[in-house]
Motif scaffolding. Structure first.
Motif, PDB file in Angstrom:
ATOM      1  N   SER A 100      23.406  30.184 -31.471  1.00 18.59           N
ATOM      2  CA  SER A 100      24.047  30.974 -32.521  1.00 18.59           C
ATOM      3  C   SER A 100      25.479  30.495 -32.762  1.00 18.59           C
ATOM      4  N   ALA A 101      25.837  30.359 -34.034  1.00 17.00           N
ATOM      5  CA  ALA A 101      27.152  29.822 -34.407  1.00 17.00           C
ATOM      6  C   ALA A 101      28.290  30.648 -33.820  1.00 17.00           C
ATOM      7  N   LYS A 102      28.126  31.958 -33.778  1.00 23.44           N
ATOM      8  CA  LYS A 102      29.194  32.818 -33.250  1.00 23.44           C
ATOM      9  C   LYS A 102      29.411  32.586 -31.763  1.00 23.44           C
ATOM     10  N   LYS A 103      28.359  32.314 -31.032  1.00 26.33           N
ATOM     11  CA  LYS A 103      28.503  32.049 -29.600  1.00 26.33           C
ATOM     12  C   LYS A 103      29.183  30.695 -29.377  1.00 26.33           C
ATOM     13  N   VAL A 104      28.818  29.707 -30.180  1.00 27.76           N
ATOM     14  CA  VAL A 104      29.467  28.403 -30.096  1.00 27.76           C
ATOM     15  C   VAL A 104      30.956  28.538 -30.402  1.00 27.76           C
ATOM     16  N   GLU A 105      31.275  29.315 -31.433  1.00 23.59           N
ATOM     17  CA  GLU A 105      32.672  29.534 -31.798  1.00 23.59           C
ATOM     18  C   GLU A 105      33.437  30.218 -30.672  1.00 23.59           C
ATOM     19  N   GLN A 106      32.814  31.159 -30.027  1.00 22.00           N
ATOM     20  CA  GLN A 106      33.458  31.888 -28.934  1.00 22.00           C
ATOM     21  C   GLN A 106      33.744  30.965 -27.757  1.00 22.00           C
ATOM     22  N   ILE A 107      32.793  30.096 -27.407  1.00 20.09           N
ATOM     23  CA  ILE A 107      33.001  29.151 -26.307  1.00 20.09           C
ATOM     24  C   ILE A 107      34.187  28.247 -26.614  1.00 20.09           C
ATOM     25  N   ARG A 108      34.232  27.728 -27.823  1.00 20.45           N
ATOM     26  CA  ARG A 108      35.335  26.844 -28.217  1.00 20.45           C
ATOM     27  C   ARG A 108      36.666  27.586 -28.225  1.00 20.45           C
ATOM     28  N   ALA A 109      36.645  28.842 -28.653  1.00 18.06           N
ATOM     29  CA  ALA A 109      37.880  29.611 -28.721  1.00 18.06           C
ATOM     30  C   ALA A 109      38.515  29.769 -27.342  1.00 18.06           C
ATOM     31  N   HIS A 110      37.701  29.831 -26.314  1.00 19.41           N
ATOM     32  CA  HIS A 110      38.229  29.976 -24.952  1.00 19.41           C
ATOM     33  C   HIS A 110      38.724  28.653 -24.371  1.00 19.41           C
ATOM     34  N   GLY A 111      38.610  27.576 -25.142  1.00 20.60           N
ATOM     35  CA  GLY A 111      39.150  26.298 -24.711  1.00 20.60           C
ATOM     36  C   GLY A 111      38.211  25.435 -23.898  1.00 20.60           C
ATOM     37  N   ALA A 112      36.950  25.830 -23.794  1.00 21.57           N
ATOM     38  CA  ALA A 112      35.986  25.031 -23.034  1.00 21.57           C
ATOM     39  C   ALA A 112      35.532  23.830 -23.853  1.00 21.57           C
ATOM     40  N   HIS A 113      35.202  22.759 -23.160  1.00 17.96           N
ATOM     41  CA  HIS A 113      34.564  21.615 -23.815  1.00 17.96           C
ATOM     42  C   HIS A 113      33.113  21.998 -24.088  1.00 17.96           C
ATOM     43  N   LEU A 114      32.621  21.658 -25.256  1.00 17.87           N
ATOM     44  CA  LEU A 114      31.270  22.058 -25.643  1.00 17.87           C
ATOM     45  C   LEU A 114      30.372  20.829 -25.741  1.00 17.87           C
ATOM     46  N   GLU A 115      29.212  20.890 -25.099  1.00 16.47           N
ATOM     47  CA  GLU A 115      28.207  19.843 -25.202  1.00 16.47           C
ATOM     48  C   GLU A 115      26.970  20.436 -25.869  1.00 16.47           C
ATOM     49  N   LEU A 116      26.726  20.036 -27.125  1.00 17.03           N
ATOM     50  CA  LEU A 116      25.537  20.488 -27.844  1.00 17.03           C
ATOM     51  C   LEU A 116      24.386  19.543 -27.511  1.00 17.03           C
TER      52      LEU A 116
END
Length: 367
Positions: A145-161
């Motif tokens: 879900s886009a909102k969950k991805v946005e939340q992870i990024r907002a906390h400063g974590a590196h994201l691996e899709l």
């Protein structure tokens, strides 16, 4: 800190080793830890978070707490109450376990923390690692879900899709977990997470005056809430704080229900994949085709005298709208148990509402 122990072969490991699974069985650890009894009369005046049950927790005096826990318990029918675990700092029950993992990681001071998730566990780990000042990478499926991805990024974590499903995401994270200096903040493999989720039941016990309902209903994918509940029930019963253990009623989406199929077949382990093919489901958070703790989950439900239920996609949509009409906007995974409501009308039960509706929005209707 205590140590890890393999529930299958008995192999042990120091927590400080950063070993994330048994080297022999390659399965999840249990924790070699004995909780002390919690005196209910001592709780008045304690901190208003899950850390009030300090005697029962393997860590104490946390530096990373965001006030998680102590969520409201609201009656919705004469026999069924709901616990509003979506009212957590990151809007899901996963904060209960994530805070334990982040606090453990803070004390171990690894080079990096990684996690994998369908969304909610990843947002929780990202938030608490931010609180702890830890470098964090979260692996999620590309369809999260886009909102969950946005939340992870907002906390400063590196994201691996990760291209593929939840299983492919887990495999990618586990490969990275073997890199030296890495703490794998796995809500599935690390038992500290279960000792966080068990506080859900301690809160029920406290709020109900030292009692528990006849049934505790939980959604099950990887089974982290159910197994945490089973740990709490064993502790409370062993300490004489409850006379009987409630039945654990596990709910899965019909589209992805490997545990329900195994349970009703009388099996101790998952059936062959061809016997329970997975299909798309609105309940993304519990769409787990091969949960690593399957044997433990099946055993816990059977020993409690409980059962497995499954719900359809239409039932999930209807349950989300029904709860919204009652003033509670819950994500589609989080309504799975309410979708099964009515099955246990002959006994008192508590249902968790695990994630906020804003994380996914309303479930779409199939045209």
């Amino acid at each position: 800190m205590t140590s890890y122990r393999c529930p299958d072969c008995g192999t042990g490991s120091s927590v400080e080793s950063l070993a994330w699974r048994c080297p022999d069985c390659r399965g999840p650890w249990d924790l070699d830890f004995s909780a002390a009894p919690v005196a209910r009369e001592s709780l008045a005046g304690r901190v208003g978070s899950l850390w009030r049950y300090e005697e029962a927790l393997p860590l104490s005096a946390p530096a990373v707490s965001l006030g998680e826990g102590r969520t409201p318990l609201v009656p919705l029918t004469p026999t069924v109450s709901v616990k509003l675990d979506f009212l957590m700092p990151t809007l899901s029950f996963k904060d209960r376990g994530a805070v334990m993992l982040a606090e453990l990681a803070r004390r171990l001071a690894p080079k990096r923390v990684i996690a994998d998730s369908s969304g909610n566990a990843g947002t929780a780990v990202a938030a608490y690692c931010a609180r702890a000042g830890l470098d964090c990478t979260v692996y999620v499926p590309e369809g999260t879900s886009a909102k969950k991805v946005e939340q992870i990024r907002a906390h400063g974590a590196h994201l691996e899709l990760v291209t593929g499903d939840r299983e492919a995401t887990a495999l990618a994270a586990r490969a990275a977990a073997d890199t030296p200096g890495t703490f794998y903040a796995s809500h599935v493999f690390n038992p500290y997470f279960l000792h966080g989720t068990k506080t859900y039941v301690y809160e029920l016990w406290e709020d109900l005056g030292g009692r528990l309902p006849e049934a505790i209903v939980v959604p099950v994918g990887n089974g982290t809430l159910l197994l945490g509940a089973a740990v709490a029930l064993a502790e409370l019963h062993a300490h004489g704080l409850i006379a009987e253990r409630p039945a654990l009623i596990a709910v899965q989406a019909e589209a992805v229900s490997p545990l329900a199929a195994a349970f009703h077949a009388g099996a101790e382990e998952l059936l062959d994949d061809s016997a329970t093919p997975a299909r798309p489901t609105l309940a993304e958070g519990i769409a787990i085709p091969r949960p690593p703790r399957a044997r433990q989950i099946l055993r816990a439900v059977r020993e409690s005298g409980g059962t497995f239920l499954t719900v359809t996609e239409d039932q999930i949509r209807a349950a989300q709208l029904d709860l919204a009409a009652r003033g509670l906007f819950v994500e589609s995974t989080g309504v799975a148990c309410w979708a099964a409501a009515g099955t246990w009308t002959d006994r008192t039960a508590v249902v968790p509402l695990c994630g906020a509706g804003l994380k996914t929005g309303l479930a779409p209707q199939v045209q």
